[in-house]
Design an enzyme around this catalytic site. Structure first.
Site, PDB file in Angstrom:
ATOM      1  N   ALA A 109      15.427 -27.722 -39.518  1.00  0.00           N
ATOM      2  CA  ALA A 109      14.524 -28.638 -38.807  1.00  0.00           C
ATOM      3  C   ALA A 109      14.829 -30.043 -39.310  1.00  0.00           C
ATOM      4  CB  ALA A 109      13.071 -28.263 -39.065  1.00  0.00           C
ATOM      5  N   GLY A 111      15.637 -34.189 -38.636  1.00  0.00           N
ATOM      6  CA  GLY A 111      15.339 -35.299 -37.729  1.00  0.00           C
ATOM      7  C   GLY A 111      14.189 -34.965 -36.809  1.00  0.00           C
ATOM      8  N   TYR A 113      13.933 -32.770 -34.576  1.00  0.00           N
ATOM      9  CA  TYR A 113      13.725 -31.347 -34.308  1.00  0.00           C
ATOM     10  C   TYR A 113      12.525 -30.797 -35.082  1.00  0.00           C
ATOM     11  CZ  TYR A 113      18.047 -30.805 -31.643  1.00  0.00           C
ATOM     12  OH  TYR A 113      19.026 -30.891 -30.668  1.00  0.00           O
ATOM     13  N   ASP A 199      18.014 -20.716 -34.516  1.00  0.00           N
ATOM     14  CA  ASP A 199      17.802 -22.114 -34.144  1.00  0.00           C
ATOM     15  C   ASP A 199      16.307 -22.383 -34.022  1.00  0.00           C
ATOM     16  OD1 ASP A 199      20.486 -22.600 -34.109  1.00  0.00           O
ATOM     17  OD2 ASP A 199      20.652 -22.884 -31.935  1.00  0.00           O
ATOM     18  N   ASP A 201      14.759 -24.603 -31.994  1.00  0.00           N
ATOM     19  CA  ASP A 201      14.255 -24.968 -30.662  1.00  0.00           C
ATOM     20  C   ASP A 201      14.083 -23.730 -29.779  1.00  0.00           C
ATOM     21  OD1 ASP A 201      17.013 -24.644 -30.657  1.00  0.00           O
ATOM     22  OD2 ASP A 201      17.392 -26.259 -29.229  1.00  0.00           O
ATOM     23  N   HIS A 221      24.994 -14.128 -25.240  1.00  0.00           N
ATOM     24  CA  HIS A 221      24.547 -15.418 -24.715  1.00  0.00           C
ATOM     25  C   HIS A 221      23.977 -15.197 -23.317  1.00  0.00           C
ATOM     26  CE1 HIS A 221      24.323 -19.611 -23.681  1.00  0.00           C
ATOM     27  NE2 HIS A 221      24.861 -19.976 -24.821  1.00  0.00           N
ATOM     28  N   GLU A 289      29.508 -22.465 -32.875  1.00  0.00           N
ATOM     29  CA  GLU A 289      29.469 -21.321 -31.963  1.00  0.00           C
ATOM     30  C   GLU A 289      30.873 -20.854 -31.609  1.00  0.00           C
ATOM     31  OE1 GLU A 289      26.234 -20.579 -28.983  1.00  0.00           O
ATOM     32  OE2 GLU A 289      27.827 -21.216 -27.602  1.00  0.00           O
TER      33      GLU A 289
END
Length: 337
Positions: A109, A111, A113, A199, A201, A221, A289
């Protein structure tokens, strides 16, 4: 019900007998109590470690592949692909509770984010992620004083680790491989069996449970799981260590995990290749990735998670019976500046 049994390599006769009796008793109780796993006082008398039991019992043999004829449920190398309807959550949960399984979660996390995503990520994880198991969230942030207070359930905790903020968001993404590897060396290997790297988000909206645990876990994905290979975002630059002419599937770096040994090998390998690219003034188009996809092509994952476990609700989803973890709205332009 079938339980997979592996022979221990070198054990004395009495030890083998004890473990066999332990396993036999466990099997008997499961098959006569509608899969409710528990052990009597006799089980406590038999000396065996959780790790020995783990090696003896492959709980994934309880998966019902025929329950989902509409989707692919196995890889060409026979690894399961987990979909809703294939597993009995009670079997998985009770087994991992008995084995005292605990899970480490890494999340960055950095900035903007932190303020935009972290609170939603954590509060939703407390409702749906590995409920009933001990979980420790390792939060990496350049703003540790701004980590929001979250009320946690029993056996759940947050550990905050300060990291430097890189000038480029691409470096934040790629350098996390080194950061995770360092954490595994310093703490996770000594205290945890499993680790998931997620992640920030994203938001949990359904069970993301112990059925997802495995030796080496990759994530389909959502954007490419039904697309032809010609559309996969493999690295096309032959100068990059991530270069791939072809592959098996396209994996999402927003979710990966496994035992600490396997995640350590993955992060070390990806970081070494990222550094090698930097030396040659090369950068893979999809950053870490791209390197993760190359790794999983060369080192096949032992379990794959279906797109249920990281879904974009804007996509048409006829296969998706439950969205367990979903993409949050992206604000790349503002957050990455």
């Amino acid at each position: 019900m079938i339980i997979s049994v592996l022979k221990p390599k070198a054990m004395c006769g009495q030890s083998c007998f004890n473990i066999f009796m332990c396993f036999f008793f466990f099997y008997f109780m499961m098959t006569n109590s509608r899969y409710e796993i528990y052990f009597s006082n006799e089980r406590k008398r038999i000396e065996t470690t959780n790790e020995e039991v783990r090696k003896l019992i492959n709980i994934d043999v309880t998966l019902n592949y025929a329950a989902r004829p509409d989707v692919r449920t196995k890889t060409p190398w026979d690894a399961p692909i987990i979909w809703e309807g294939m597993f009995d959550k009670h079997i998985y949960d009770q087994m991992h509770i008995h084995l005292k399984t605990n899970v480490a979660v890494t999340v960055f996390a950095v900035g903007g984010y932190l303020n935009v995503y972290l609170k939603t990520f954590l509060t939703s994880a407390e409702k749906y992620f590995m409920v009933g198991l001990p979980v420790t969230y390792f939060i990496f942030s350049d703003l540790p004083d701004q980590i929001p207070y979250i009320e946690l359930g029993p056996q759940r905790e947050i550990k905050i680790i300060k990291v430097e903020r890189h000038s480029r968001w691409q470096d934040v993404s790629m350098m996390r491989m080194q950061t995770i590897s360092t954490l595994i060396d310093s703490e996770i290997r000594h205290n945890f069996r499993y680790i998931f790297c997620l992640d920030v988000d994203q938001e949990f909206k359904g069970r993301f449970g112990s059925e997802a645990l495995g030796e080496s876990v990759a994530m389909f994905h959502a954007q490419f799981y039904r697309a032809p290979k010609s559309r996969y975002n493999y690295e096309k630059n032959p100068k990059s260590k991530a270069f791939m002419k072809t592959g098996d599937f396209y994996y999402h770096a927003a979710v990966f995990g496994g035992t600490w040994e396997n995640v350590k090998n993955l992060t070390d390998t990806c970081f070494e290749n990222i550094v090698a690219d930097k030396v040659n003034n090369v950068e893979a188009v999809w950053h870490d990735e791209s390197h993760l996809n190359k790794y999983f092509y060369l080192h096949k994952p032992t379990k794959l998670l279906s797109p249920e476990y990281c879904w974009n609700e804007k996509f048409p989803g006829k296969d998706i019976r439950i969205a367990r973890l979903v993409w949050s709205p992206k604000y790349h332009t503002s957050l990455r500046t």
